[in-house]
Design an enzyme around this catalytic site. Structure first.
Site, PDB file in Angstrom:
ATOM      1  N   LYS A 287       0.825  -1.359  -0.075  1.00  0.00           N
ATOM      2  CA  LYS A 287      -0.067  -0.017  -0.010  1.00  0.00           C
ATOM      3  C   LYS A 287       1.045   1.305   0.042  1.00  0.00           C
ATOM      4  O   LYS A 287       0.482   2.165  -0.575  1.00  0.00           O
ATOM      5  CB  LYS A 287      -0.951   0.021   1.107  1.00  0.00           C
ATOM      6  CG  LYS A 287      -1.944  -1.157   1.344  1.00  0.00           C
ATOM      7  CD  LYS A 287      -3.042  -1.240   2.318  1.00  0.00           C
ATOM      8  CE  LYS A 287      -3.960  -2.338   2.559  1.00  0.00           C
ATOM      9  NZ  LYS A 287      -2.942  -3.735   2.934  1.00  0.00           N
ATOM     10  N   CYS A 402      -7.054  -6.354   7.580  1.00  0.00           N
ATOM     11  CA  CYS A 402      -7.251  -7.307   6.498  1.00  0.00           C
ATOM     12  C   CYS A 402      -8.085  -8.415   7.464  1.00  0.00           C
ATOM     13  O   CYS A 402      -7.657  -9.637   7.672  1.00  0.00           O
ATOM     14  CB  CYS A 402      -5.959  -8.084   6.061  1.00  0.00           C
ATOM     15  SG  CYS A 402      -6.302  -9.325   4.866  1.00  0.00           S
TER      16      CYS A 402
END
Length: 464
Positions: A287, A402
């Site tokens: 990311k 997540c």
């Protein structure tokens, strides 16, 4: 999690009558490393495939042996418990791994029963000694006498009597995880989610903005993904490193869900300055690379923070192809070294149980416990507090996990915002254009069975 015990291995017992199948031997040794040393299946397997020079069908077969055996481990243990005359915890772990590996071939792969049993007996002789081969032969022959569904019927309660326990056994998830998912989904959707968790994951690529394009990845053999404008799927798996853009860092491997939550932060409306971005929990850096690529196009700068040096090196590696003065700091995100309100956008992708990525980490479902979720909760709240403190008034924070577990997602956000008058939760759904089934908002939960992504969670918070 299984623990190893010392077994008797004399030199005589180590001599096999014939050579074991090489692919099965590689798979078994990978499984042993994962179960005995807490290795990560994807990392251990990739290294083993390279060292053994397995490719094509052999690599695909080995991958299914490893991932399938680890994914269905708990269910196979329930079957095997009916076939041995002692508790499973009294068996040596290496023997139990061989039995699970054989069970997977017999029940969920197109492998001839005779060949599966014979190859596992040969492997047993080579790896743990002749005297264990008789037990392996007898147990696997018992396993082969029933089909998978027949074994489920023999060990699981009927669905209408205990649907969650039935789903846990028949779809290879610990009961506590199924119960957590059932807090968010009805029983039919829980079953769909568990099935999606048990599918082999796709290799999803990202063309980093300004450095590569999806067209370039398509020309290299990938196909366009559904939701992210920067995503492509590598058809048929294979080594993404063979693609030039990936090898040079202009593209990378990143699940589409991870791309979407980072893009949501980058695209959130913002008034005023937009040049200083922060990734508070950066490792391993996927990311970070996407955010750095985007902020570079706005003449801005990314600061990435990671507490562990070796993971900080992974972040630096991910940023290597991206121009600009982006900084990677080794430090604790809960103890900022920067002034309050220093950043315009902040990503807090906090450490979590990882229950949203069970397709990619087949062993993780059996390693995690409810205690892991409870132990991570204080850290998650501290990191979110730090993220809000780090953003300026009017700036935005993306709280990301997540994991779909409610104790790691909305419960954390509510606990932190309930103590603050200077931060509000905004509706993030408009930042996921064309992505269906995003729920009631204002936060967003992606799902493998709905969107085909990892189960990424995002809450968008604006400091007021």
């Amino acid at each position: 999690m299984r623990t190893d015990s010392v077994s008797d291995r004399s030199p005589r017992n180590r001599e096999p009558q014939k050579r074991p199948d090489r692919v099965r031997q590689v798979a078994y040794r990978v499984i042993r490393q994962v179960t005995s040393e807490s290795g990560y299946a994807n990392l251990v397997l990739n290294k083993a495939l390279r060292e053994a020079k397995l490719a094509g069908r052999d690599a695909a077969f080995c991958t299914e042996l490893v991932h399938g055996t680890l994914r269905w481990q708990g269910t196979y243990d329930a079957f095997l418990a009916r076939c041995v005359d002692r508790p499973l915890n009294e068996l040596d772990p290496e023997l139990l791994d061989i039995l699970c590996l054989g069970t997977h071939q017999l029940l969920r792969m197109r492998v001839d029963s005779y060949a599966a049993v014979n190859e596992m007996v040969t492997l047993t002789r080579a790896e743990i000694g002749h005297k264990r081969s008789g037990l392996v032969n007898a147990v696997l022959r018992k396993i082969s006498q029933r089909a998978f569904d027949q074994w489920i019927d023999s060990v699981a309660p009927p669905y209408d009597e205990d649907p969650l326990l039935h789903l846990a056994i028949s779809k290879a998830h610990p009961t506590w995880e199924v119960e957590a998912f059932a807090r968010l989904l009805d029983d039919d959707e829980v079953a769909e989610l568990l099935d999606a968790d048990n599918e082999a994951p796709r290799v999803t690529l990202i063309a980093r903005p300004g450095l590569s394009t999806v067209d370039e990845l398509v020309e290299a053999g990938a196909s366009r993904a559904k939701w992210s404008p920067y995503a492509a799927v590598l058809q048929g798996g294979g080594d993404p490193g063979r693609i030039a853009a990936v090898a040079t860092g202009r593209a990378g491997v990143q699940d589409e869900g991870s791309q979407l939550v980072a893009l949501a932060l980058a695209n959130a409306p913002l008034t005023g300055s937009d040049a200083q971005w922060l990734d508070l929990c950066a490792g391993p850096g996927g990311k970070s690379a996407l955010l750095a690529s985007l902020v570079e196009q706005r003449a801005g700068r990314l600061t990435a923070v990671e507490p562990l040096e070796h993971r900080a090196e992974l972040v630096r590696a991910n940023l290597r192809a991206i121009p600009g003065d982006h900084e990677v700091l080794v430090g604790d995100g809960t103890k900022p070294t920067w002034a309050e309100g220093s950043f315009d956008r902040v990503l807090a992708d906090v450490p979590c149980s990882g229950l949203g990525a069970l397709r990619r980490r087949p062993e993780a479902r059996w390693r995690r416990t409810p205690a892991d979720v409870a132990e991570l909760r204080p850290l998650q709240e501290e990191l979110l507090e730090s993220a809000i403190n780090s953003v300026r008034a009017g700036g935005v924070v993306a709280y990301v996990t997540c994991s779909p577990h409610p104790d790691e997602t909305r419960a954390v956000v509510d606990a932190v915002l309930g103590k603050r008058a200077d931060a509000v939760l905004e509706d993030a759904r408009a930042l996921f254009p064309d992505v269906p089934e995003l729920g009631d908002g204002p936060d967003v939960q992606l799902w493998p069975h709905r969107q085909g992504t990892d189960a990424m969670y995002l809450a968008l918070i604006r400091r007021s």
